[in-house]
Scaffold this motif. Structure first.
Motif, PDB file in Angstrom:
ATOM      1  N   LEU A 147     -12.172   3.513  -5.729  1.00 27.79           N
ATOM      2  CA  LEU A 147     -10.787   3.536  -6.222  1.00 27.79           C
ATOM      3  C   LEU A 147      -9.997   2.355  -5.652  1.00 27.79           C
ATOM      4  O   LEU A 147      -9.302   1.646  -6.388  1.00 27.79           O
ATOM      5  N   ILE A 148     -10.144   2.113  -4.348  1.00 30.19           N
ATOM      6  CA  ILE A 148      -9.338   1.028  -3.771  1.00 30.19           C
ATOM      7  C   ILE A 148      -9.955  -0.347  -4.029  1.00 30.19           C
ATOM      8  O   ILE A 148      -9.249  -1.348  -3.992  1.00 30.19           O
ATOM      9  N   CYS A 149     -11.264  -0.382  -4.340  1.00 33.16           N
ATOM     10  CA  CYS A 149     -11.860  -1.670  -4.761  1.00 33.16           C
ATOM     11  C   CYS A 149     -11.129  -2.159  -6.020  1.00 33.16           C
ATOM     12  O   CYS A 149     -10.915  -3.346  -6.221  1.00 33.16           O
ATOM     13  N   GLY A 150     -10.732  -1.189  -6.868  1.00 36.57           N
ATOM     14  CA  GLY A 150     -10.020  -1.527  -8.105  1.00 36.57           C
ATOM     15  C   GLY A 150      -8.598  -1.991  -7.867  1.00 36.57           C
ATOM     16  O   GLY A 150      -7.911  -2.406  -8.803  1.00 36.57           O
ATOM     17  N   LEU A 151      -8.137  -1.907  -6.600  1.00 25.99           N
ATOM     18  CA  LEU A 151      -6.738  -2.280  -6.317  1.00 25.99           C
ATOM     19  C   LEU A 151      -6.604  -3.554  -5.493  1.00 25.99           C
ATOM     20  O   LEU A 151      -5.499  -4.007  -5.204  1.00 25.99           O
ATOM     21  N   ILE A 152      -7.745  -4.119  -5.109  1.00 25.55           N
ATOM     22  CA  ILE A 152      -7.743  -5.290  -4.225  1.00 25.55           C
ATOM     23  C   ILE A 152      -6.953  -6.468  -4.814  1.00 25.55           C
ATOM     24  O   ILE A 152      -6.289  -7.205  -4.107  1.00 25.55           O
ATOM     25  N   ASN A 153      -7.038  -6.652  -6.123  1.00 24.31           N
ATOM     26  CA  ASN A 153      -6.348  -7.792  -6.750  1.00 24.31           C
ATOM     27  C   ASN A 153      -4.918  -7.440  -7.177  1.00 24.31           C
ATOM     28  O   ASN A 153      -4.350  -8.099  -8.030  1.00 24.31           O
ATOM     29  N   THR A 154      -4.347  -6.370  -6.563  1.00 21.67           N
ATOM     30  CA  THR A 154      -3.021  -5.859  -6.945  1.00 21.67           C
ATOM     31  C   THR A 154      -2.783  -5.914  -8.464  1.00 21.67           C
ATOM     32  O   THR A 154      -1.913  -6.636  -8.951  1.00 21.67           O
ATOM     33  N   PRO A 155      -3.578  -5.141  -9.201  1.00 18.98           N
ATOM     34  CA  PRO A 155      -3.500  -5.201 -10.663  1.00 18.98           C
ATOM     35  C   PRO A 155      -2.194  -4.611 -11.203  1.00 18.98           C
ATOM     36  O   PRO A 155      -1.556  -3.795 -10.532  1.00 18.98           O
ATOM     37  N   GLU A 156      -1.843  -5.051 -12.402  1.00 19.38           N
ATOM     38  CA  GLU A 156      -0.678  -4.446 -13.075  1.00 19.38           C
ATOM     39  C   GLU A 156      -1.108  -3.179 -13.798  1.00 19.38           C
ATOM     40  O   GLU A 156      -0.317  -2.280 -14.023  1.00 19.38           O
ATOM     41  N   VAL A 157      -2.382  -3.177 -14.211  1.00 15.36           N
ATOM     42  CA  VAL A 157      -2.910  -2.003 -14.906  1.00 15.36           C
ATOM     43  C   VAL A 157      -4.239  -1.619 -14.251  1.00 15.36           C
ATOM     44  O   VAL A 157      -5.089  -2.481 -14.023  1.00 15.36           O
ATOM     45  N   LEU A 158      -4.382  -0.346 -13.937  1.00 17.44           N
ATOM     46  CA  LEU A 158      -5.633   0.133 -13.336  1.00 17.44           C
ATOM     47  C   LEU A 158      -6.320   1.081 -14.309  1.00 17.44           C
ATOM     48  O   LEU A 158      -5.705   2.033 -14.799  1.00 17.44           O
ATOM     49  N   PHE A 159      -7.593   0.812 -14.583  1.00 22.64           N
ATOM     50  CA  PHE A 159      -8.370   1.669 -15.484  1.00 22.64           C
ATOM     51  C   PHE A 159      -9.325   2.524 -14.664  1.00 22.64           C
ATOM     52  O   PHE A 159     -10.133   1.981 -13.903  1.00 22.64           O
ATOM     53  N   LEU A 160      -9.227   3.810 -14.833  1.00 26.72           N
ATOM     54  CA  LEU A 160     -10.129   4.735 -14.140  1.00 26.72           C
ATOM     55  C   LEU A 160     -10.975   5.439 -15.187  1.00 26.72           C
ATOM     56  O   LEU A 160     -10.454   6.222 -15.982  1.00 26.72           O
ATOM     57  N   ASP A 161     -12.266   5.135 -15.194  1.00 28.56           N
ATOM     58  CA  ASP A 161     -13.145   5.732 -16.208  1.00 28.56           C
ATOM     59  C   ASP A 161     -13.839   6.952 -15.606  1.00 28.56           C
ATOM     60  O   ASP A 161     -14.713   6.806 -14.752  1.00 28.56           O
ATOM     61  N   GLU A 162     -13.445   8.134 -16.017  1.00 31.02           N
ATOM     62  CA  GLU A 162     -13.988   9.396 -15.497  1.00 31.02           C
ATOM     63  C   GLU A 162     -14.051   9.357 -13.965  1.00 31.02           C
ATOM     64  O   GLU A 162     -15.146   9.454 -13.378  1.00 31.02           O
ATOM     65  N   PRO A 163     -12.882   9.269 -13.306  1.00 36.43           N
ATOM     66  CA  PRO A 163     -12.902   9.040 -11.855  1.00 36.43           C
ATOM     67  C   PRO A 163     -13.539  10.138 -11.019  1.00 36.43           C
ATOM     68  O   PRO A 163     -13.981   9.871  -9.911  1.00 36.43           O
ATOM     69  N   THR A 164     -13.585  11.357 -11.514  1.00 38.75           N
ATOM     70  CA  THR A 164     -14.139  12.432 -10.669  1.00 38.75           C
ATOM     71  C   THR A 164     -15.425  13.021 -11.231  1.00 38.75           C
ATOM     72  O   THR A 164     -15.838  14.109 -10.837  1.00 38.75           O
ATOM     73  N   LEU A 165     -16.054  12.266 -12.132  1.00 41.57           N
ATOM     74  CA  LEU A 165     -17.288  12.757 -12.755  1.00 41.57           C
ATOM     75  C   LEU A 165     -18.351  13.098 -11.708  1.00 41.57           C
ATOM     76  O   LEU A 165     -18.641  12.301 -10.819  1.00 41.57           O
ATOM     77  N   GLY A 166     -18.887  14.297 -11.819  1.00 38.92           N
ATOM     78  CA  GLY A 166     -19.988  14.684 -10.941  1.00 38.92           C
ATOM     79  C   GLY A 166     -19.564  15.173  -9.562  1.00 38.92           C
ATOM     80  O   GLY A 166     -20.404  15.556  -8.772  1.00 38.92           O
ATOM     81  N   LEU A 167     -18.248  15.149  -9.272  1.00 41.48           N
ATOM     82  CA  LEU A 167     -17.814  15.631  -7.960  1.00 41.48           C
ATOM     83  C   LEU A 167     -17.519  17.130  -8.035  1.00 41.48           C
ATOM     84  O   LEU A 167     -17.192  17.650  -9.100  1.00 41.48           O
ATOM     85  N   ASP A 168     -17.618  17.813  -6.879  1.00 51.21           N
ATOM     86  CA  ASP A 168     -17.328  19.250  -6.915  1.00 51.21           C
ATOM     87  C   ASP A 168     -15.818  19.475  -7.035  1.00 51.21           C
ATOM     88  O   ASP A 168     -15.022  18.547  -6.853  1.00 51.21           O
TER      89      ASP A 168
END
Ligand SMILES: Nc1ncnc2c1ncn2[C@@H]1O[C@H](COP(=O)(O)OP(=O)(O)OP(=O)(O)O)[C@@H](O)[C@H]1O
Length: 326
Positions: A147-168
């Motif tokens: 999740l935070i790897c996706g924020l390193i470049n301080t994006p204006e838009v963050l895309f999360l593709d099925e962020p909790t898939l497979g988690l309990d």
């Protein structure tokens, strides 16, 4: 409202005949969490890949933070963050090393990168384990790192593709807390794809239901629930009685046989119809296997607009079988 994303007639056809995204037109306001809800194969990932400049559209266009997808794909990659379904972090490196690697890829200056990495690690409670190898992280910890790897470049838009898939379940709701804090802290637009109804309900300011590559309906979760009007009675009986019941209650707002042997009845007032239904079943010697009454939920919204259950469990299993882990 100021739009962060404007999509016009976007289409993707794979191999000449698989229409994965079909003429999608959509506006997404700045600073929102926008949910894309759909079964596996609905076209969500393909849409995200186009919106992040990874995949070229077959036709149509979109603007991300004012940049044209067909002209400024490189710029779009710089101002967007993506957390894909599969893990992308290197399990042999530490959490910190992974983040440093991503910062280097984006060319973030050293001092700035150090500050940003520290802030992000603290934000998702990974600071204390930053030097531990990712292979020793739990699934939830690793997802937080992604999740935070996706924020390193301080994006204006963050895309999360099925962020909790497979988690309990517990880890999933724990991750929601972090997604909410990202939204509140950075005030960025977040596009979230999911086939978990509760997730989209809990996190999205607005959402669209996708099916067969198309946007079927859009709105806030409350708007969509209110659009249903009426209570839902779901009844399961032995197969040979279904047709008779559907015929007898054909004056309900809607009555239909669903997959898996359920009968779904939409009625103005379940307090009136339920006693009638019970009387009918008793006088015809039909014993129901199950019966339930529900006020409209997002689940019902999905069924109403797509004609089918979202059926998460089966898909999760399928997903897990092909889940890539390094
Ligand atoms: N590279 C590809 N080549 C051919 N067909 C593809 C390709 N990628 C996806 N598809 C097909 O396009 C359709 C949409 O797939 P997509 O992955 O976008 O859906 P999705 O809603 O994101 O589902 P999932 O969550 O499983 O990724 C599916 O029918 C899928 O089989």
């Amino acid at each position: 409202m100021d739009n962060s994303i404007e999509i016009e007639n976007l289409t993707k056809i794979y191999g000449g005949n698989i229409k994965a995204v079909d003429n999608v037109t959509l506006k997404i306001g700045r600073g929102q969490v926008y949910g894309l809800l759909g079964q596996n194969g609905a076209g969500k990932t393909t849409l995200i890949k186009m919106l992040t400049g990874i995949l070229k559209p077959t036709s149509g266009t979109a603007k991300i933070a004012g940049f044209d997808l067909n002209k400024d794909a490189l710029k779009i990659r710089q101002i967007t963050g993506v957390v894909p379904q599969d893990f992308t972090t290197d399990a042999d490196l530490s959490g910190y090393e992974n983040l440093k690697l991503v910062a280097d890829l984006y060319g973030v200056p050293k001092k700035e990168a150090e500050e940003r990495i520290e802030t992000l690690l603290n934000m998702v409670d990974l600071y204390d384990v930053k030097n531990r190898r990712v292979s020793a992280y739990s699934g939830g910890m690793r997802k937080r790192l992604e999740l935070i790897c996706g924020l390193i470049n301080t994006p204006e838009v963050l895309f999360l593709d099925e962020p909790t898939l497979g988690l309990d379940v517990t880890t999933r709701s724990n991750l929601w807390k972090y997604i909410k804090s990202i939204r509140d802290e950075f005030k960025i637009t977040i596009i979230l794809t999911s086939h978990y109804l509760d997730e989209v309900d809990a996190l999205s300011d607005r959402l669209s239901i996708m099916d067969h590559g198309k946007i079927i309906v859009s709105g806030t979760s409350d708007e969509l629930k209110k659009s249903l009007k009426g209570d839902i009675i779901t009844l399961r009986v032995k197969n040979d009685s279904e047709e008779k019941i559907v015929e007898n209650f054909k004056d309900a707002i809607e009555v239909k046989k669903m997959e898996m042997g359920d009968i779904r009845m939409k009625v103005n007032n379940s307090d009136v119809v339920l006693p009638e239904l019970m009387k009918y079943l008793a006088s015809n010697n039909i014993s129901p296997e199950s019966i339930s009454i529900r006020k409209p939920s997002l689940d019902e919204v999905f069924i109403e607009y797509t004609g089918k259950h979202i059926d998460s469990e089966q898909k999760d299993y399928a997903k897990m079988m092909g889940f890539k882990q390094r």
